[in-house]
Design an enzyme around this catalytic site. Structure first.
Site, mmCIF file in Angstrom:
data_model
loop_
_atom_site.group_PDB
_atom_site.id
_atom_site.type_symbol
_atom_site.label_atom_id
_atom_site.label_comp_id
_atom_site.label_asym_id
_atom_site.label_seq_id
_atom_site.Cartn_x
_atom_site.Cartn_y
_atom_site.Cartn_z
ATOM 1 N N ASP A 160 -7.417 -5.689 8.072
ATOM 2 C CA ASP A 160 -7.027 -4.899 6.899
ATOM 3 C C ASP A 160 -5.516 -4.588 6.907
ATOM 4 O OD1 ASP A 160 -7.554 -3.522 4.553
ATOM 5 O OD2 ASP A 160 -9.300 -2.497 5.365
ATOM 6 N N GLU A 193 -5.419 -8.048 2.656
ATOM 7 C CA GLU A 193 -4.267 -7.239 2.213
ATOM 8 C C GLU A 193 -4.271 -7.104 0.691
ATOM 9 O OE1 GLU A 193 -2.827 -9.758 0.271
ATOM 10 O OE2 GLU A 193 -0.826 -9.060 0.904
ATOM 11 N N TRP A 194 -5.473 -7.300 0.121
ATOM 12 C CA TRP A 194 -5.784 -6.970 -1.278
ATOM 13 C C TRP A 194 -4.961 -7.765 -2.304
ATOM 14 C CZ3 TRP A 194 -3.532 -2.230 1.175
ATOM 15 C CH2 TRP A 194 -4.391 -1.717 2.159
ATOM 16 N N GLY A 195 -4.396 -8.889 -1.868
ATOM 17 C CA GLY A 195 -3.625 -9.724 -2.798
ATOM 18 C C GLY A 195 -2.227 -9.203 -3.071
ATOM 19 N N ASN A 197 0.578 -9.319 -1.416
ATOM 20 C CA ASN A 197 1.724 -10.174 -1.054
ATOM 21 C C ASN A 197 1.400 -11.660 -1.260
ATOM 22 O OD1 ASN A 197 3.600 -8.057 0.342
ATOM 23 N ND2 ASN A 197 1.535 -7.683 1.107
ATOM 24 N N ASP A 215 -10.387 -3.033 -3.733
ATOM 25 C CA ASP A 215 -11.832 -3.017 -3.442
ATOM 26 C C ASP A 215 -12.707 -3.130 -4.696
ATOM 27 O OD1 ASP A 215 -10.767 -2.565 -0.989
ATOM 28 O OD2 ASP A 215 -11.863 -0.718 -0.579
HETATM 29 C C1 GLA Z 1 -10.137 -1.188 2.766
HETATM 30 C C2 GLA Z 1 -10.790 -2.559 2.548
HETATM 31 C C3 GLA Z 1 -12.299 -2.369 2.388
HETATM 32 C C4 GLA Z 1 -12.857 -1.705 3.630
HETATM 33 C C5 GLA Z 1 -12.150 -0.384 3.876
HETATM 34 C C6 GLA Z 1 -12.536 0.226 5.212
HETATM 35 O O1 GLA Z 1 -10.248 -0.393 1.635
HETATM 36 O O2 GLA Z 1 -10.255 -3.183 1.415
HETATM 37 O O3 GLA Z 1 -12.932 -3.624 2.164
HETATM 38 O O4 GLA Z 1 -12.711 -2.558 4.726
HETATM 39 O O5 GLA Z 1 -10.733 -0.539 3.882
HETATM 40 O O6 GLA Z 1 -11.876 1.403 5.481
#
Ligand code: GLA
Length: 410
Positions: A160, A193-195, A197, A215
């Site tokens: 993460d 890293e949620w896209g 970068n 998320d």
């Molecule tokens: C971030 C991630 C989630 C999950 C949580 C855990 O938000 O994007 O998928 O892993 O952390 O804390």
């Protein structure tokens, strides 16, 4: 002269043997070895969507049991991933310490149990100093953690990006990637890293999959003031990313919400169909112990999963965008093609589709004009005609029609 002759004979012998090596004798490059760990999109289960921080070893074992008894293992699911909150501290030598209250037997025992079921264990950490739930992250401990995971028998790491303190993402993920490559055990790396970068531009060879959004929330088409994305948002982000997916490197559309109760049956079918079309990892995110028949049927639809797992590894292209109605196509091996008609609207879509009008320019082997194709409905599990005639059906609100085209009389 004599020595020249010897050299020529030597070269001849070497090239003869090199050209007669069987595929199995060839030694893959480290890059090919790495990519081969996820030759098709990884499939499994992850604790976060349903259980958040409430994880413990009994729960994880029960999920492994249910993955087998529900038929999910037979359908291809392999990884049982413990997300955040399994770790509490580091010891005086810097080793990561699992929560002794919730994981009293330790992670190695859990790995053994899961391996005993023919499944694989995934674990979670963070490139920052802390995880998103403020547990110890891996920053500064990457090689130590990777060696520890290998010793425990971990097979998959979700990594993460909380508390990253402004680091360069590519560099930070590369450190853990190098640590895993050196740890002595094959471990799949899931970049999370949620896209932020553009990981699709640098993630191949660093990790095997990368999240492309924040998320997921358990809804098909909602707005959340407090953040998070829903199924349609994710599909729209994925739409432009098809050039970056392929064997060993996948755009991660997020863990599934199928079975968590926030969507209708038709919405969950569209969610699962589209994740399959998009060659996205299929990580169930529900309680596998308490699934109704509908949920099991969606998660274990082998015809749909076969599209996801097709060895060509192509991500679907949105080749017609008509606002509320979209047509997606995914080239498959053996010159087959999967097509998904997605109804984004809250009205029924009365489909009357003339295949002969279309050119699937992105799929070189597919020529809808030259050949006639049989059409198989992958949710009804039956043939529904050929491309020689219009396909007529009603697609429910937020529903889809997912079919596979195969050359007629092949
Ligand atoms: C971030 C991630 C989630 C999950 C949580 C855990 O938000 O994007 O998928 O892993 O952390 O804390």
């Amino acid at each position: 002269m004599k020595s020249n002759l010897v050299i020529i004979i030597h070269i001849f012998i070497c090239s003869f043997f090199a050209s007669h090596l069987q595929a199995s004798d060839r030694v893959d490059s480290p890059e090919e070895d790495f990519l081969s760990l996820a030759a098709t999109p990884p499939m499994g289960w992850n604790s976060w969507n349903k259980f958040g921080c409430n994880v413990n070893e009994d729960l994880i074992k029960e999920m492994a049991d249910a993955m087998v008894s529900s038929g999910m293992k037979d359908a291809g699911y392999t990884y049982i991933v413990i997300d955040d909150c399994w770790q509490v501290d580091r010891d005086q030598d810097g080793f990561i310490v699992p929560d002794p209250e919730h994981f009293p037997s330790g992670i190695k025992a859990l790995a053994d149990y899961i391996h005993g079921k023919g499944l694989k264990l995934g674990i979670y950490s963070c490139a920052g100093s802390l995880t998103c739930q403020a547990r110890p992250g891996s920053r500064g401990h990457e090689f130590q953690d990777a060696r520890q995971y290998a010793e425990w028998g971990v097979d998959f790491l979700k990594y993460d990006w909380c508390y990253n303190e402004g680091r360069n993402a590519e560099a930070a993920y590369k450190i853990m990637s190098d640590a895993l490559k050196a740890c002595g055990r094959p471990i799949v790396l899931s970049i999370c890293e949620w896209g932020e970068n553009e990981p699709w531009k640098w993630g191949k060879g660093v990790g095997h999959m990368w999240r492309v959004t924040p998320d997921i929330r358990d809804c098909f088409d909602c707005l959340f003031d407090w953040g998070g994305v829903v199924v349609l948002n994710i599909i729209d982000v994925m739409a432009d990313l098809y050039p970056y997916a392929g064997p060993g490197h996948w755009n991660d559309a997020e863990m599934l919400e199928v079975g968590n109760g926030g969507m209708s049956k038709d919405e969950y079918i569209s969610h699962f169909s589209m994740w399959s079309m998009l060659a996205a990892p299929l990580m169930a995110g529900n309680d596998l112990r308490k699934m109704d028949q509908e949920t099991i049927e969606i998660l274990t639809n082998k015809e749909v999963i076969a599209v996801n797992q097709d060895k060509l590894g192509k991500q679907a292209v949105r080749f017609m965008d008509m606002g509320d109605h979209e047509i997606w196509a995914k080239p498959l091996s053996d010159a087959e093609i999967a097509v998904c008609f997605l109804n984004r609207s809250l009205q029924e879509w009365n489909l009357d589709y003339d295949w002969k009008k279309q050119t699937m320019y992105f799929a070189r082997d597919i020529n809808i004009h030259k050949y006639e194709y049989d059409i198989r409905d992958l949710w009804k599990h039956k043939q529904i005609g050929t491309t020689g005639r219009n396909t007529k059906t009603t697609i429910p609100p937020h529903g889809c029609l997912m079919v596979k085209l195969s050359k007629k009389n092949k």
